[in-house]
Design an enzyme around this catalytic site. Structure first.
Site: not given
Ligand code: IDP
Ligand code: MG
Length: 137
Positions: A9, A49, A57, A85, A91, A112, A115, A126
């Site tokens: 990212k 997304y 978010f 993963r 996350t 974070n 992805h 994707e």
């Molecule tokens: P993942 O990337 O671990 O699969 P997802 O739930 O699919 O997590 O969420 C996609 C992305 O959205 C996350 O990697 C993160 O960048 C962002 N995200 C997820 N939850 C939150 C939140 O509660 N606040 C802000 N950003 C979030």
């Molecule tokens: Mg995800």
């Protein structure tokens, strides 16, 4: 053999972690089958997304994902979706196991670093979002 889509990212690219992410995948026996650097528009990020469009978010995430260059890659190997993963970590970096990418480098739940597709179904949306079949070797 299984394929997944991974992204370094914008925060990961800014922190010079492209090589670090690839190294961790390769050290777990995974292979990079496709790779490129690009920048998403806000609409591209919204499309990628789309499953999160109802989440609070969504706006902030898609702005973040379109703020700078990213690296997209297809990773291939046995149980790749699960392995990637695991290597990424949870996350929220606060919940991520030490030694995972997110525990080691992420600043917060949104920023974070990395992805990875969460299922075969997600990977099949994707991967073609970024790569044609000719670009995956
Ligand atoms: P993942 O990337 O671990 O699969 P997802 O739930 O699919 O997590 O969420 C996609 C992305 O959205 C996350 O990697 C993160 O960048 C962002 N995200 C997820 N939850 C939150 C939140 O509660 N606040 C802000 N950003 C979030
Ligand atoms: Mg995800």
């Amino acid at each position: 053999m299984e394929r997944t889509l991974s992204i370094v990212k914008p925060d990961g690219v800014k922190k010079n972690l492209i090589g670090e992410v690839i190294k961790r995948f390769e050290q777990r026996g995974l292979r990079i089958a496709a790779l490129k650097v690009l920048k998403l528009s806000k609409d591209d990020a919204k499309g990628f997304y789309i499953v999160h469009k109802e989440r609070p978010f969504y706006e902030s995430l898609t702005s973040f994902m379109s703020e700078g260059p990213i690296v997209v890659m297809v990773v291939e190997g046995k149980n790749t979706i699960k392995k990637v993963r695991e290597i990424m970590g949870a996350t929220n970096p606060k919940d991520a196991v030490p030694g995972t990418i997110r525990s080691d480098f992420a600043s917060d739940i949104e920023h974070n670093i990395v992805h990875g597709s969460d299922s075969k179904e997600s990977a099949s949306y994707e991967i073609p979002f970024f790569f044609s079949s000719l670009e995956i070797q």
